[in-house]
Design a protein around this motif. Structure first.
Motif, PDB file in Angstrom:
ATOM      1  N   SER A 109       9.640  -0.420 -11.131  1.00 23.57           N
ATOM      2  CA  SER A 109       9.710  -1.834 -10.742  1.00 23.57           C
ATOM      3  C   SER A 109      10.287  -2.065  -9.351  1.00 23.57           C
ATOM      4  N   ASN A 110       9.920  -3.212  -8.786  1.00 29.41           N
ATOM      5  CA  ASN A 110      10.462  -3.652  -7.505  1.00 29.41           C
ATOM      6  C   ASN A 110      11.971  -3.829  -7.593  1.00 29.41           C
ATOM      7  N   GLY A 111      12.628  -3.637  -6.467  1.00 30.84           N
ATOM      8  CA  GLY A 111      14.064  -3.841  -6.396  1.00 30.84           C
ATOM      9  C   GLY A 111      14.459  -4.490  -5.079  1.00 30.84           C
ATOM     10  N   VAL A 112      15.747  -4.600  -4.856  1.00 30.67           N
ATOM     11  CA  VAL A 112      16.285  -5.175  -3.624  1.00 30.67           C
ATOM     12  C   VAL A 112      16.383  -4.073  -2.573  1.00 30.67           C
ATOM     13  N   ILE A 113      15.887  -4.351  -1.383  1.00 28.17           N
ATOM     14  CA  ILE A 113      15.945  -3.412  -0.264  1.00 28.17           C
ATOM     15  C   ILE A 113      16.759  -4.056   0.855  1.00 28.17           C
ATOM     16  N   THR A 114      17.803  -3.368   1.271  1.00 30.48           N
ATOM     17  CA  THR A 114      18.665  -3.906   2.323  1.00 30.48           C
ATOM     18  C   THR A 114      19.302  -2.754   3.085  1.00 30.48           C
ATOM     19  N   LEU A 115      20.081  -3.075   4.101  1.00 32.76           N
ATOM     20  CA  LEU A 115      20.760  -2.055   4.898  1.00 32.76           C
ATOM     21  C   LEU A 115      21.956  -1.489   4.136  1.00 32.76           C
ATOM     22  N   LYS A 116      22.179  -0.196   4.253  1.00 27.86           N
ATOM     23  CA  LYS A 116      23.353   0.434   3.647  1.00 27.86           C
ATOM     24  C   LYS A 116      24.633  -0.214   4.163  1.00 27.86           C
ATOM     25  N   SER A 117      24.614  -0.626   5.427  1.00 25.01           N
ATOM     26  CA  SER A 117      25.802  -1.225   6.045  1.00 25.01           C
ATOM     27  C   SER A 117      26.144  -2.595   5.463  1.00 25.01           C
ATOM     28  N   LYS A 118      25.186  -3.211   4.749  1.00 29.91           N
ATOM     29  CA  LYS A 118      25.421  -4.520   4.145  1.00 29.91           C
ATOM     30  C   LYS A 118      25.794  -4.431   2.665  1.00 29.91           C
ATOM     31  N   LEU A 119      25.930  -3.206   2.156  1.00 32.93           N
ATOM     32  CA  LEU A 119      26.117  -3.016   0.717  1.00 32.93           C
ATOM     33  C   LEU A 119      27.328  -3.775   0.176  1.00 32.93           C
ATOM     34  N   ASP A 120      28.407  -3.843   0.945  1.00 34.81           N
ATOM     35  CA  ASP A 120      29.608  -4.543   0.476  1.00 34.81           C
ATOM     36  C   ASP A 120      29.330  -5.999   0.130  1.00 34.81           C
ATOM     37  N   GLU A 121      28.386  -6.613   0.845  1.00 38.23           N
ATOM     38  CA  GLU A 121      28.041  -8.020   0.585  1.00 38.23           C
ATOM     39  C   GLU A 121      27.305  -8.171  -0.748  1.00 38.23           C
ATOM     40  N   PHE A 122      26.662  -7.097  -1.197  1.00 42.37           N
ATOM     41  CA  PHE A 122      25.878  -7.143  -2.429  1.00 42.37           C
ATOM     42  C   PHE A 122      26.677  -6.672  -3.643  1.00 42.37           C
ATOM     43  N   LYS A 123      27.783  -5.966  -3.406  1.00 38.36           N
ATOM     44  CA  LYS A 123      28.548  -5.373  -4.513  1.00 38.36           C
ATOM     45  C   LYS A 123      29.002  -6.366  -5.583  1.00 38.36           C
ATOM     46  N   ALA A 183      11.229  -5.130   6.624  1.00 35.19           N
ATOM     47  CA  ALA A 183      12.315  -4.161   6.819  1.00 35.19           C
ATOM     48  C   ALA A 183      12.806  -4.177   8.266  1.00 35.19           C
ATOM     49  N   LYS A 184      11.879  -4.270   9.198  1.00 39.51           N
ATOM     50  CA  LYS A 184      12.272  -4.309  10.609  1.00 39.51           C
ATOM     51  C   LYS A 184      13.049  -5.581  10.928  1.00 39.51           C
ATOM     52  N   ASN A 185      12.705  -6.658  10.238  1.00 40.08           N
ATOM     53  CA  ASN A 185      13.441  -7.912  10.390  1.00 40.08           C
ATOM     54  C   ASN A 185      14.886  -7.731   9.918  1.00 40.08           C
ATOM     55  N   ILE A 186      15.053  -7.072   8.767  1.00 40.65           N
ATOM     56  CA  ILE A 186      16.398  -6.809   8.240  1.00 40.65           C
ATOM     57  C   ILE A 186      17.170  -5.911   9.207  1.00 40.65           C
ATOM     58  N   GLN A 187      16.483  -4.880   9.687  1.00 46.23           N
ATOM     59  CA  GLN A 187      17.107  -3.915  10.589  1.00 46.23           C
ATOM     60  C   GLN A 187      17.597  -4.587  11.870  1.00 46.23           C
ATOM     61  N   ALA A 188      16.817  -5.554  12.361  1.00 47.01           N
ATOM     62  CA  ALA A 188      17.183  -6.272  13.585  1.00 47.01           C
ATOM     63  C   ALA A 188      18.145  -7.427  13.316  1.00 47.01           C
ATOM     64  N   LYS A 189      18.466  -7.648  12.022  1.00 44.39           N
ATOM     65  CA  LYS A 189      19.385  -8.712  11.609  1.00 44.39           C
ATOM     66  C   LYS A 189      18.929 -10.074  12.132  1.00 44.39           C
ATOM     67  N   ASP A 193      18.052 -11.132   4.899  1.00 47.09           N
ATOM     68  CA  ASP A 193      19.116 -10.181   4.583  1.00 47.09           C
ATOM     69  C   ASP A 193      18.643  -9.059   3.657  1.00 47.09           C
ATOM     70  N   TYR A 194      17.616  -9.342   2.867  1.00 45.30           N
ATOM     71  CA  TYR A 194      17.067  -8.330   1.965  1.00 45.30           C
ATOM     72  C   TYR A 194      15.620  -8.653   1.658  1.00 45.30           C
ATOM     73  N   GLN A 208       7.832   8.247   7.435  1.00 47.37           N
ATOM     74  CA  GLN A 208       6.920   8.136   8.577  1.00 47.37           C
ATOM     75  C   GLN A 208       7.637   7.678   9.850  1.00 47.37           C
ATOM     76  N   LYS A 209       8.971   7.497   9.729  1.00 51.25           N
ATOM     77  CA  LYS A 209       9.791   7.051  10.858  1.00 51.25           C
ATOM     78  C   LYS A 209       9.354   5.687  11.407  1.00 51.25           C
ATOM     79  N   LEU A 210       8.822   4.867  10.505  1.00 54.41           N
ATOM     80  CA  LEU A 210       8.445   3.502  10.890  1.00 54.41           C
ATOM     81  C   LEU A 210       9.665   2.590  10.869  1.00 54.41           C
ATOM     82  N   ILE A 211      10.668   2.975  10.091  1.00 57.97           N
ATOM     83  CA  ILE A 211      11.969   2.310  10.102  1.00 57.97           C
ATOM     84  C   ILE A 211      13.044   3.395  10.075  1.00 57.97           C
ATOM     85  N   GLU A 212      14.248   3.040  10.456  1.00 59.01           N
ATOM     86  CA  GLU A 212      15.341   4.013  10.454  1.00 59.01           C
ATOM     87  C   GLU A 212      15.825   4.263   9.021  1.00 59.01           C
TER      88      GLU A 212
END
Length: 287
Positions: A109-123, A183-189, A193-194, A208-212
């Protein structure tokens, strides 16, 4: 000059329009790697490309034409013209104008995709088992969700989207790709946010190195363990005939090569789960 311009526009519309003939199948795709890979060096090598090739080869009596669009456009075409798509989720709304095959595969199933650096906001919304409550996240946080136009995600995500169409916390993406731009939108903040997406989608973009490699996938508590995928065709006599043929070709089996192509981009810890779901849905049959 004006008349020439009008003629050129008219001809371009005629050329790109789907062919309406009993012996033609218009196949519609979103740019949905690694399911449907529609450009680049790996064009045509996705697991849904593999399934479509199998169906086309088994239906030599038809001419097969391919079209690329976002899911919003694909749904519009299937509601108005004869056509098919090999990667579809079944909903009550879609069943009004789309004839669905029997299930062809289970997706984790689909899930939430976000930056690792933002994890505290989701905890605050993640439980001890590592699942996030999308309902609590959407209702009580300020964070903005990115989705793709016309795409259905299943479960609670679709309910939230359907019930909050004017919410400023839902940002709709209209391009043909389903996750890369989000994803690139999230990466560029920037504006979201997700995003909501499949784990294999995220794995593909990173590989494929399309995103970091800065993203994390968080499974959603209110979602089913897996989502079934179907082949869908226009709901009329023509579509019913094609789907009947598709069901006969697939014959209730989940081909090992098709399955492995999907699992290739699953996180390793999820492959065992997918095997479990697959064996329950498509038990091995003796010859």
């Amino acid at each position: 000059m004006k008349h020439i311009f009008i003629v050129i526009i008219y001809l371009s519309l005629v050329i790109t329009a789907p062919v309406q003939a009993e012996n033609v199948i218009n196949w519609y795709h979103a740019d949905f790697p690694p399911s449907s890979i529609m450009c680049g060096e790996m064009k045509g090598k996705g697991h849904e490309n593999y399934l479509e090739d199998k169906l086309q080869n088994a239906l030599p009596e038809y001419e097969h034409l391919e079209h690329i669009a976002n899911y919003g456009r694909i749904l519009k075409q299937l509601s108005e013209n004869n056509g098919c798509c090999v990667t579809m989720l079944k909903t009550k709304e879609r069943e009004k104008y789309i004839e669905f095959s029997k299930p062809v595969m289970p997706y984790i199933s689909n899930g939430v995709i976000t930056l690792k650096s933002k994890l505290d906001e989701f905890k605050p919304f993640i439980d001890a088992q590592g699942f996030i409550s999308i309902n609590d996240l959407f209702k009580t946080s300020h964070m903005r969700m990115g989705i793709s136009k016309g795409r259905r995600y299943g479960g609670m995500v679709d309910k939230i989207v359907d019930n909050n169409k004017k919410s400023r916390k839902i940002i709709v993406h209209y391009k043909m790709d389903l996750l890369e731009t989000l994803a690139k939108n999230i990466q560029a903040k920037r504006t979201i946010d997700y995003a909501i997406g499949f784990p294999h989608e995220l794995q593909w973009l990173v590989s494929q190195k399309l995103i970091e490699d800065k993203f994390i996938f968080i499974p959603i508590r209110e979602m089913p363990e897996y989502i079934l995928s179907y082949v869908g065709c226009t709901k009329n006599k023509w579509g019913k005939r094609i789907i009947s043929k598709v069901n006969h070709i697939i014959n209730g089996q989940y081909e090992e090569k098709y399955k492995k192509k999907y699992q290739q981009y699953l996180p390793e810890k999820m492959i065992g789960l997918h095997e479990k779901y697959s064996s329950n849905l498509f038990p091995l049959k003796s010859n």
